[in-house]
Design a protein around this motif. Structure first.
Motif, PDB file in Angstrom:
ATOM      1  N   VAL A 171      48.818  27.802   2.116  1.00 20.12           N
ATOM      2  CA  VAL A 171      48.317  28.983   1.400  1.00 20.12           C
ATOM      3  C   VAL A 171      49.466  29.951   1.128  1.00 20.12           C
ATOM      4  N   ALA A 179      51.477  28.674  -1.642  1.00 21.19           N
ATOM      5  CA  ALA A 179      50.762  28.834  -2.906  1.00 21.19           C
ATOM      6  C   ALA A 179      50.806  30.280  -3.384  1.00 21.19           C
ATOM      7  N   ALA A 239      54.085  31.034  -5.000  1.00 23.33           N
ATOM      8  CA  ALA A 239      54.469  30.231  -6.171  1.00 23.33           C
ATOM      9  C   ALA A 239      54.653  31.038  -7.459  1.00 23.33           C
ATOM     10  N   PRO A 240      53.747  31.986  -7.764  1.00 28.42           N
ATOM     11  CA  PRO A 240      53.917  32.695  -9.044  1.00 28.42           C
ATOM     12  C   PRO A 240      55.049  33.721  -9.037  1.00 28.42           C
ATOM     13  N   LEU A 269      50.404  24.453 -11.647  1.00 37.89           N
ATOM     14  CA  LEU A 269      49.231  25.332 -11.591  1.00 37.89           C
ATOM     15  C   LEU A 269      49.562  26.726 -12.112  1.00 37.89           C
ATOM     16  N   VAL A 270      50.788  27.178 -11.846  1.00 35.27           N
ATOM     17  CA  VAL A 270      51.220  28.476 -12.386  1.00 35.27           C
ATOM     18  C   VAL A 270      51.211  28.418 -13.913  1.00 35.27           C
ATOM     19  N   ASP A 279      47.664  28.542 -15.217  1.00 42.42           N
ATOM     20  CA  ASP A 279      46.885  29.740 -14.887  1.00 42.42           C
ATOM     21  C   ASP A 279      47.040  30.768 -16.010  1.00 42.42           C
ATOM     22  N   PRO A 280      45.928  31.235 -16.598  1.00 40.26           N
ATOM     23  CA  PRO A 280      46.049  32.182 -17.708  1.00 40.26           C
ATOM     24  C   PRO A 280      46.696  33.510 -17.313  1.00 40.26           C
ATOM     25  N   ARG A 281      46.756  33.832 -16.005  1.00 34.05           N
ATOM     26  CA  ARG A 281      47.390  35.079 -15.579  1.00 34.05           C
ATOM     27  C   ARG A 281      48.905  34.949 -15.530  1.00 34.05           C
ATOM     28  N   TYR A 282      49.375  33.805 -15.062  1.00 32.26           N
ATOM     29  CA  TYR A 282      50.814  33.624 -14.859  1.00 32.26           C
ATOM     30  C   TYR A 282      51.449  32.723 -15.920  1.00 32.26           C
ATOM     31  N   VAL A 289      39.873  18.750 -13.092  1.00 35.52           N
ATOM     32  CA  VAL A 289      40.173  20.046 -12.474  1.00 35.52           C
ATOM     33  C   VAL A 289      40.181  21.197 -13.481  1.00 35.52           C
ATOM     34  N   PHE A 290      40.557  20.921 -14.715  1.00 38.11           N
ATOM     35  CA  PHE A 290      40.715  22.015 -15.685  1.00 38.11           C
ATOM     36  C   PHE A 290      39.448  22.169 -16.524  1.00 38.11           C
ATOM     37  N   PRO A 291      38.744  23.304 -16.380  1.00 34.70           N
ATOM     38  CA  PRO A 291      37.461  23.473 -17.069  1.00 34.70           C
ATOM     39  C   PRO A 291      37.550  23.315 -18.587  1.00 34.70           C
ATOM     40  N   PRO A 346      47.775  30.409  -7.569  1.00 35.17           N
ATOM     41  CA  PRO A 346      47.691  29.995  -8.974  1.00 35.17           C
ATOM     42  C   PRO A 346      46.564  29.023  -9.238  1.00 35.17           C
ATOM     43  N   PHE A 347      45.860  29.254 -10.284  1.00 35.14           N
ATOM     44  CA  PHE A 347      44.763  28.469 -10.824  1.00 35.14           C
ATOM     45  C   PHE A 347      43.570  28.367  -9.879  1.00 35.14           C
ATOM     46  N   LEU A 405      41.490  31.486  -9.414  1.00 32.30           N
ATOM     47  CA  LEU A 405      40.509  31.892 -10.433  1.00 32.30           C
ATOM     48  C   LEU A 405      39.114  31.423 -10.019  1.00 32.30           C
TER      49      LEU A 405
END
Lengths: 339, 232
Positions: free
Chosen positions: A14, A17, A20-21, A152-153, A156-159, A252-254, B126-127, B130
């Motif tokens: 954790v 993770a 990571a960003p 994943l970064v 991710d729409p934030r990063y 995994v990706f909606p 990350p990801f 969400l």
């Protein structure tokens, strides 16, 4: 005791993770935003130049296409791709002399700093060597874990926007070093293997804004429904029949789920900008994978031969332009199913 | 001298009781002791939320006065929206049941419903973060539903209807209020920093600190007319 150990490992995971960003966010706040704006401004100020021809005096010939290869999550630096991958790209380069292949970009960092260019390079070097000497060792998977978190970064729409901007600039710099002329309109195809698939799609947005006609190829790629799909002229997805890992993408990706029809991925499918290739009965990595060049597959075909054939077909043909020609004018290549 | 550490430990234990229903706290709803413990739970949740958000500010090099303003504004908006949520849901419950509950009880219920958000700092993963954020919201909704049903002694379906209606009304209100709140926030930022700043409705709805955009003119590449929006 086991409980404490497991708990400690989870806590470590954790913490890893959560950190990571930070790398891409720090890059963006310290230099990334300025660098991006400057590059965009410089590119839009330059007038559009036609591709140089070999006949024009003093002109340096540009290839007909640039290909940038982004390897999988096991790499520690851009030039550290496996011998199997190098063999495939040597063959493609030999078959297609009009195409320039670039395989030196490290895709899992926003600032193009490979793992061997950091203060922790000693640890990464040791892990990299260990996985070849002690194949049963678990420790080298730390490299994969670190790079998966960067995937994943990117998704991710934030990063993702900041990370992908950094990767785009690294690719842009590599293109310029290999003679790419801004505004020339020479197409660039990003080829991503495994996690490199997401990186290729993510990097497409800014490259497109820099005036590059960009397309992408995924080799067993794991990717989400990145907004980069709206900037790709075309996307080819090479899928191995026994590759289970690539199924992580649609799982995994909606945005890849069937009931998200307005996602960039589904829009690209609907527009006809996606072509799916059967990569044969290959697994995701290692023996009998896409790049296997020593053992024939269960269908009697050497996987590397098939992959080279597919890449030659894709990279040797002009990129389908949007809007697309009528379906009756399209000739689907071998192993391909246009969706 | 108040026992802060003891209060924190008791709040953390209460978080476990609420989340995993290890103890039936519903018969203590309305007690002052539980109310103050629930304030501790809310404080833990806000701390978790603030921890991650302050990292975002730090990385964006928002320091000093701007960091204080951004953090305070985000905190005020977060608490404000939660209070509004409580008032709206209480209003719906009153309209349906015609029974006004004591303020302490209703406040305790809403403060305890924040318990899942003690894990909010993990939403920065990350990801995966969400999806976790959605899970925490759903969990918070379920805690609210369970406690509301107990507080009003309602059948499950009615409690779900009230909680759901309150949530829906809150979504509509948040979007209606976002623009005027953004205008007020822009004025506050501009007054505080001396530079014209823009806070959008989207910033307000993030329920977290944000870095407003400077309202200076900056020519976009390729555009013939100057456009607003330059990263401060």
């Amino acid at each position: 005791m086991i409980g404490w150990l497991l708990g400690g490992l989870v806590a470590l995971l954790v913490a890893f993770a959560l950190l990571a960003p930070l790398e891409s966010l720090r890059w963006w706040s310290s230099q990334g935003s300025v660098q991006t704006r400057r590059t965009l401004a410089l590119t839009t100020k330059q007038p559009s130049t036609p591709p140089a021809t070999t006949d024009a005096p003093g002109a340096s010939p540009q290839p007909e296409r640039y290909v940038v290869y982004l390897s999988g999550i096991g790499v520690v630096d851009g030039e550290g791709i496996s011998l199997r991958e190098q063999a495939v790209w040597h063959r493609v380069q030999k078959d297609l002399p009009q195409v320039r292949v670039i395989a030196e970009v490290f895709p899992y960092a926003a600032n193009d700093r490979s793992l061997l260019q950091r203060a922790t390079s000693g640890m990464w070097t040791w892990l990299d060597k260990r996985r070849y000497r002690h194949r049963e060792s678990v420790a080298p998977y730390l490299i994969n874990l670190r790079n998966v978190l960067q995937v994943l970064v990117s998704a991710d729409p934030r990063y993702g926007p900041t990370f992908n901007a950094g990767l785009s600039l690294a690719i842009w710099d590599a293109l310029r070093e290999h003679g790419y002329v801004p505004g020339s309109g020479v197409p660039v195809t990003l080829v991503g293997f495994s996690g490199g698939g997401q990186m290729a799609v993510g990097a497409a947005s800014l490259l497109s804004l820099l005036g590059v006609p960009v397309s992408a190829v995924s080799i067993g790629g794991v990717f989400g429904a990145d907004p980069g799909f709206d900037h790709l002229q075309h996307f080819w997805d090479i899928r191995g029949g026994r590759d289970r890992l690539r199924l992580l993408g649609p799982l995994v990706f909606p945005g890849r789920w069937p009931f998200t029809p307005s996602s960039p991925w589904h829009r690209a499918m609907k527009d006809g900008r996606v072509t799916i290739y059967d990569g044969g009965p290959v697994v995701h990595e290692g023996r009998n994978s896409y790049f296997e060049g020593r053992r024939v597959g269960s269908d009697g075909v050497m996987p590397a031969d098939r992959l080279v054939g597919i890449l030659d077909t894709i990279l040797g043909s002009p990129v389908p332009q949007t809007p697309l020609p009528p379906p009756c004018d399209r000739t689907p290549p071998r192993h391909a199913t246009r969706r | 001298m108040p026992d802060i550490w003891g209060a924190l430990v008791a709040s953390w234990q209460l978080v476990g009781d609420v989340l995993w229903r290890e103890a039936d706290i519903t018969d203590r709803l309305g007690s002052i002791d539980l109310f103050w413990s629930s304030v501790g739970v809310a404080a833990l949740a806000l701390l978790s939320i603030g921890l991650g958000q302050s990292g975002v500010l730090f990385l964006n090099r928002v320091r000093g006065l701007r960091a204080v303003i951004s953090g305070s504004l985000a905190l005020a908006l977060l608490i404000g929206f939660r209070l509004l949520d409580a008032v709206v849901t209480w209003g719906v419950a009153l309209a349906v049941t015609r029974r006004p509950l004591p303020l302490v009880t209703i406040l305790t219920v809403f403060l305890l419903s924040l318990a899942p958000h003690v894990f909010n700092a993990l939403t920065f993963v990350p990801f995966v973060g969400l999806g976790l954020a959605r899970v925490l919201e759903l969990w918070s909704f379920l805690v609210l539903f369970v406690l509301l049903a107990a507080a009003y002694t309602l059948p499950g379906w009615l409690a779900l209807l009230i909680t759901g209606s309150g949530w829906l009304l809150m979504q509509v209100l948040a979007r209606v209020l976002a623009a005027p709140l953004g205008w007020v926030s822009s004025r506050l930022w501009t007054l505080a920093t001396g530079e014209p700043m823009i806070v959008t409705g989207a910033n307000i709805l993030t329920s977290g600190p944000f870095v407003p955009v400077s309202a200076s003119e900056h020519p976009l590449p390729g555009a013939s007319a100057p456009a607003t929006g330059e990263r401060a």
